[in-house]
Design an enzyme around this catalytic site. Structure first.
Site: not given
Ligand code: IMP
Length: 468
Positions: A38, A66
């Site tokens: 982000d 995005h």
């Molecule tokens: P997952 O990728 O859904 O398994 O999430 C794993 C961790 O990464 C969690 O804490 C999510 O909030 C974080 N996360 C995954 N993708 C993003 C992103 O694009 N922006 C911010 N946090 C992310």
């Protein structure tokens, strides 16, 4: 796409084209996030796409979000590279990405409904892995199981998009489904039969453990649904390694678009509170199938403060809820994918320097500066102390990170608004000093500062005043 929309989306106004200041050479480039996601990578990628022939995603899935703002239109992309908003670019979803077919078809339809062309300009790797509904269920049940075992602080706080279980199946191999199988009716049937058999046993046990109801997955119904989605995606599926190899031979320029961010990297992030792919420039080579050294320009995006969504340590998190909430509201710090409020922290230069080094950054783009306007004093994390000892490097151990006492420097704030500034010299002196501290600490030149989300709000940093 009609001509009007096409003209709106094209990079035609040189004032709105900051690429000359962002790029030091004419090679292939990448844009990556240097914090917890982000940071505003979409805006930077969008600004650059006019200078590239192909835009490539190499990691993650629709956990990423995005946001790109063009005029008064806002686009939230999850799987499709941000280059889709530039009518000239070919957009590639590489083999390192995990693809939720339902999500991707929805994204294509939503873009088309707004006049954005999605056809031959979208190519999907035949080797990319497929996210199935049972991955999302497994994701949710695993989080519940972790919560039951060790409480909420043990939960990763995933986006619930099935990303981890899909990558786990990739490593497991026999329960995985790849895009070339999704679009091959017989292969899909065969792979689904195996996967569903195993998942039904596993998910029933997990659901029982956390006390959730579980309806066994019906392989026939799933096959029908995914066969139909496959029909929609099949025209886009190809061998993207060959596509990129030919593009390189022909002298076309490639932009690699990182998803998530460095501190969420599966190997180098704040493990286990990370996502399940290599989110740094290191992930480009296996995730897009291009040879090592392809990329000469690595642009790291740094938000001028920290935000984190989900679990895990954030050393410089702001305890004062009033200040944190102000930054959250002004910066609209709510997840693009899940809508969750993000945790807010001061800029953590120890983490940013680590991420810049890991990625081999050649330049930095700062975002979110305007969010800080109006605060009389700003704190910047410049070191970590644990048990009275100062750490020299970013630690591997997330437990240790939880116990860190950040070492802060307090600097003068600046007054806003700054969103109308179009030249670096127009920024308040204190804002420039703040930005230049990032360059000083990381040793990587700040190439531009974004003063808002618009295409014309990327303020180039004059070369003469930058470090390299
Ligand atoms: P997952 O990728 O859904 O398994 O999430 C794993 C961790 O990464 C969690 O804490 C999510 O909030 C974080 N996360 C995954 N993708 C993003 C992103 O694009 N922006 C911010 N946090 C992310």
């Amino acid at each position: 796409m009609n001509d009007q929309t096409s003209a709106n989306l094209a990079l035609s106004d040189p004032q709105a084209d900051p690429a000359s200041s962002l790029l030091a050479d004419r090679g292939h480039a990448c844009v990556v996030g240097l914090q917890f996601g982000d940071e505003g990578k979409g805006q930077v990628v969008d600004a650059l796409t006019g200078h590239f022939d192909l835009v490539v995603r190499f990691n993650g899935g629709n956990n990423a979000g995005h946001s790109v703002r063009i005029g008064n239109q806002k686009f939230a992309l999850h799987l499709i590279p941000s280059g889709v908003l530039n009518p000239r670019a070919i957009n590639v979803i590489g083999n390192g990405v995990v693809i939720d077919p339902e999500g991707l078809v929805g994204e294509i339809d939503a873009l088309r409904a707004r006049g954005v062309a999605v056809g031959e300009n979208l190519r999907i790797s035949d080797r990319a892995h497929v996210v199935m509904p049972y991955h999302k269920l497994q994701d949710r049940l695993m989080e519940l199981a972790l919560g039951r075992l060790h409480g909420q602080t043990a939960q990763i706080g995933t986006t619930g998009r099935g990303i981890g279980p899909c990558y786990a199946d990739k490593a497991q191999r026999t329960t995985a489904i790849r895009m070339h199988e999704l679009v091959d009716e017989r292969a899909l049937r065969r792979r689904l039969d195996t996967a569903v058999e195993v998942k039904n046993v596993m998910l029933a046990a997990l659901a029982g453990y956390v006390g959730e109801p579980f309806e066994p997955i019906d392989a026939d119904a799933l096959f029908e649904q995914y066969h139909e989605l496959a029909r929609r995606l099949a025209p886009h599926v190809c061998d993207t390694m060959e596509l990129l190899a030919s593009a390189r031979l022909e002298g076309q320029r490639i932009l690699f678009e990182g998803a998530n961010a460095a501190l969420l990297d599966i190997d180098h992030g704040t493990f286990p509170f990370v996502t399940s792919s290599n989110t740094t420039s290191l992930g480009i080579y296996p995730g897009a199938a291009v040879p090592g050294g392809t990329v000469s320009e690595v642009l790291g995006v740094v938000k001028c403060y920290t935000s984190r969504v989900g679990g895990g340590p954030s050393a410089t998190q702001i305890d004062d809820e009033l200040t944190a909430d102000r930054l959250r509201q002004v910066g609209n710090e709510f997840g693009t994918t899940t809508g969750r409020p993000r945790r807010i922290g001061w800029l953590d230069l120890m983490a940013v320097r680590y991420a810049a080094k890991l990625n081999g950054c050649t330049g930095i783009v700062c975002t979110g500066l305007s969010v800080l306007a109006g605060l009389p004093r700003l704190k910047v994390g410049v070191g970590y102390r644990v048990d009275g000892r100062e750490l020299r490097h970013f630690p591997a151990d997330a437990g240790l990170l939880e116990r860190i006492e950040p070492i802060y420097e307090t600097v003068e704030g600046f007054e806003g608004p700054i969103d109308q500034c179009r030249r670096y010299e127009d920024l308040p002196q204190a804002a420039r000093t703040y930005v230049e501290a990032i360059e000083g600490f990381t040793g990587v030149a700040v190439r531009a500062v974004c003063v808002g989300p618009g295409r014309d709000q990327i303020v180039p940093r004059p070369r003469a005043s930058s470090a390299n």
